[in-house]
Design a protein around this motif. Sequence first.
Motif, PDB file in Angstrom:
ATOM      1  N   MET A  26      -9.886  43.199 -18.135  1.00 13.60           N
ATOM      2  CA  MET A  26     -10.580  41.938 -18.219  1.00 13.60           C
ATOM      3  C   MET A  26      -9.581  40.844 -17.874  1.00 13.60           C
ATOM      4  N   GLU A  27      -9.923  40.060 -16.861  1.00 19.46           N
ATOM      5  CA  GLU A  27      -9.127  38.912 -16.467  1.00 19.46           C
ATOM      6  C   GLU A  27      -9.836  37.669 -16.996  1.00 19.46           C
ATOM      7  N   LEU A  28      -9.152  36.922 -17.835  1.00 21.04           N
ATOM      8  CA  LEU A  28      -9.744  35.723 -18.427  1.00 21.04           C
ATOM      9  C   LEU A  28      -9.430  34.509 -17.564  1.00 21.04           C
ATOM     10  N   GLY A  29     -10.455  33.743 -17.239  1.00 20.47           N
ATOM     11  CA  GLY A  29     -10.262  32.516 -16.460  1.00 20.47           C
ATOM     12  C   GLY A  29      -9.690  32.787 -15.082  1.00 20.47           C
ATOM     13  N   THR A  30      -9.077  31.765 -14.533  1.00 17.70           N
ATOM     14  CA  THR A  30      -8.456  31.873 -13.216  1.00 17.70           C
ATOM     15  C   THR A  30      -6.944  32.063 -13.383  1.00 17.70           C
ATOM     16  N   PRO A  31      -6.291  32.676 -12.398  1.00 18.98           N
ATOM     17  CA  PRO A  31      -4.847  32.911 -12.508  1.00 18.98           C
ATOM     18  C   PRO A  31      -4.071  31.625 -12.762  1.00 18.98           C
ATOM     19  N   GLY A  32      -2.946  31.778 -13.439  1.00 14.55           N
ATOM     20  CA  GLY A  32      -2.089  30.640 -13.729  1.00 14.55           C
ATOM     21  C   GLY A  32      -2.240  30.167 -15.156  1.00 14.55           C
ATOM     22  N   GLU A  33      -2.114  28.867 -15.311  1.00 16.18           N
ATOM     23  CA  GLU A  33      -2.117  28.259 -16.648  1.00 16.18           C
ATOM     24  C   GLU A  33      -3.358  28.624 -17.455  1.00 16.18           C
ATOM     25  N   MET A  34      -4.548  28.581 -16.824  1.00 15.70           N
ATOM     26  CA  MET A  34      -5.774  28.878 -17.560  1.00 15.70           C
ATOM     27  C   MET A  34      -5.743  30.307 -18.097  1.00 15.70           C
ATOM     28  N   ARG A  35      -5.383  31.263 -17.262  1.00 20.50           N
ATOM     29  CA  ARG A  35      -5.349  32.656 -17.720  1.00 20.50           C
ATOM     30  C   ARG A  35      -4.337  32.838 -18.839  1.00 20.50           C
ATOM     31  N   ARG A  36      -3.171  32.225 -18.706  1.00 19.52           N
ATOM     32  CA  ARG A  36      -2.159  32.339 -19.768  1.00 19.52           C
ATOM     33  C   ARG A  36      -2.689  31.784 -21.078  1.00 19.52           C
ATOM     34  N   GLU A  37      -3.330  30.620 -21.022  1.00 22.93           N
ATOM     35  CA  GLU A  37      -3.859  29.996 -22.234  1.00 22.93           C
ATOM     36  C   GLU A  37      -4.948  30.862 -22.871  1.00 22.93           C
ATOM     37  N   LEU A  38      -5.897  31.342 -22.077  1.00 20.75           N
ATOM     38  CA  LEU A  38      -6.997  32.136 -22.624  1.00 20.75           C
ATOM     39  C   LEU A  38      -6.507  33.482 -23.146  1.00 20.75           C
ATOM     40  N   THR A  39      -5.542  34.062 -22.462  1.00 23.67           N
ATOM     41  CA  THR A  39      -4.964  35.321 -22.935  1.00 23.67           C
ATOM     42  C   THR A  39      -4.238  35.110 -24.252  1.00 23.67           C
ATOM     43  N   ASP A  40      -3.456  34.044 -24.350  1.00 27.60           N
ATOM     44  CA  ASP A  40      -2.754  33.739 -25.599  1.00 27.60           C
ATOM     45  C   ASP A  40      -3.733  33.527 -26.749  1.00 27.60           C
ATOM     46  N   LEU A  41      -4.846  32.840 -26.479  1.00 26.81           N
ATOM     47  CA  LEU A  41      -5.859  32.637 -27.523  1.00 26.81           C
ATOM     48  C   LEU A  41      -6.450  33.974 -27.969  1.00 26.81           C
ATOM     49  N   THR A  42      -6.653  34.889 -27.014  1.00 23.85           N
ATOM     50  CA  THR A  42      -7.166  36.214 -27.361  1.00 23.85           C
ATOM     51  C   THR A  42      -6.141  36.970 -28.194  1.00 23.85           C
ATOM     52  N   LEU A  43      -4.888  36.941 -27.788  1.00 27.17           N
ATOM     53  CA  LEU A  43      -3.835  37.657 -28.511  1.00 27.17           C
ATOM     54  C   LEU A  43      -3.651  37.133 -29.925  1.00 27.17           C
ATOM     55  N   SER A  44      -3.895  35.846 -30.121  1.00 32.80           N
ATOM     56  CA  SER A  44      -3.748  35.247 -31.460  1.00 32.80           C
ATOM     57  C   SER A  44      -4.975  35.515 -32.335  1.00 32.80           C
ATOM     58  N   GLY A  45      -6.071  35.973 -31.721  1.00 30.49           N
ATOM     59  CA  GLY A  45      -7.311  36.198 -32.471  1.00 30.49           C
ATOM     60  C   GLY A  45      -8.224  34.993 -32.504  1.00 30.49           C
ATOM     61  N   ALA A  46      -7.776  33.862 -31.964  1.00 28.59           N
ATOM     62  CA  ALA A  46      -8.604  32.655 -31.968  1.00 28.59           C
ATOM     63  C   ALA A  46      -9.786  32.781 -31.011  1.00 28.59           C
ATOM     64  N   LYS A  47      -9.593  33.477 -29.911  1.00 29.84           N
ATOM     65  CA  LYS A  47     -10.647  33.665 -28.908  1.00 29.84           C
ATOM     66  C   LYS A  47     -11.249  35.054 -29.116  1.00 29.84           C
ATOM     67  N   GLN A  48     -12.549  35.081 -29.404  1.00 29.35           N
ATOM     68  CA  GLN A  48     -13.241  36.341 -29.661  1.00 29.35           C
ATOM     69  C   GLN A  48     -14.500  36.472 -28.810  1.00 29.35           C
ATOM     70  N   ALA A  49     -14.600  35.654 -27.781  1.00 26.63           N
ATOM     71  CA  ALA A  49     -15.773  35.689 -26.906  1.00 26.63           C
ATOM     72  C   ALA A  49     -15.405  35.064 -25.571  1.00 26.63           C
ATOM     73  N   THR A  50     -16.180  35.430 -24.556  1.00 26.09           N
ATOM     74  CA  THR A  50     -15.999  34.840 -23.237  1.00 26.09           C
ATOM     75  C   THR A  50     -17.345  34.798 -22.530  1.00 26.09           C
ATOM     76  N   ALA A  51     -17.494  33.831 -21.651  1.00 20.86           N
ATOM     77  CA  ALA A  51     -18.749  33.644 -20.928  1.00 20.86           C
ATOM     78  C   ALA A  51     -18.557  33.973 -19.460  1.00 20.86           C
ATOM     79  N   GLY A  52     -19.574  34.579 -18.879  1.00 23.17           N
ATOM     80  CA  GLY A  52     -19.596  34.835 -17.452  1.00 23.17           C
ATOM     81  C   GLY A  52     -20.966  34.480 -16.913  1.00 23.17           C
TER      82      GLY A  52
END
Length: 122
Positions: free
Chosen positions: A1-27
């Motif tokens: 699963m690739e979150l968002g677009t490559p670069g800053e957005m992906r890093r931010e969304l991945t970090d939120l997932t790793l921290s447990g803060a992000k538990q959902a995504t929209a497509g």
Amino acid sequence: MELGTPGEMRRELTDLTLSGAKQATAGLLELDYHAENEALEHIGERLAVVDDSGARVAVVEVVGIRLVPFAGVPWEFALAEGEGYRSIEHWREVHRRFWAAEGCQIDDSSTVVCLWYRLVSL
């Protein structure tokens, strides 16, 4: 699963997932599934979360999936995305802008795939 677009957005969304803060995504059903000939995820499916280089950084398990018209996406889902939305209107504004930048104009009836997941392993 690739979150968002490559670069800053992906890093931010991945970090939120790793921290447990992000538990959902929209497509968007049309953009992310039909256009790419991708099947919908299913409950219990495990997905590798990858970073910009394609390296696996975590595994998540799908715990819910729902197809919803854009105008019907609930506030509870926006909160589960963990990205700090102030209201459902703010969520809609940000997502409408994001998908427009991806070349997809949406309206209130556009089908959104609401995907909930839980972090299984890092």
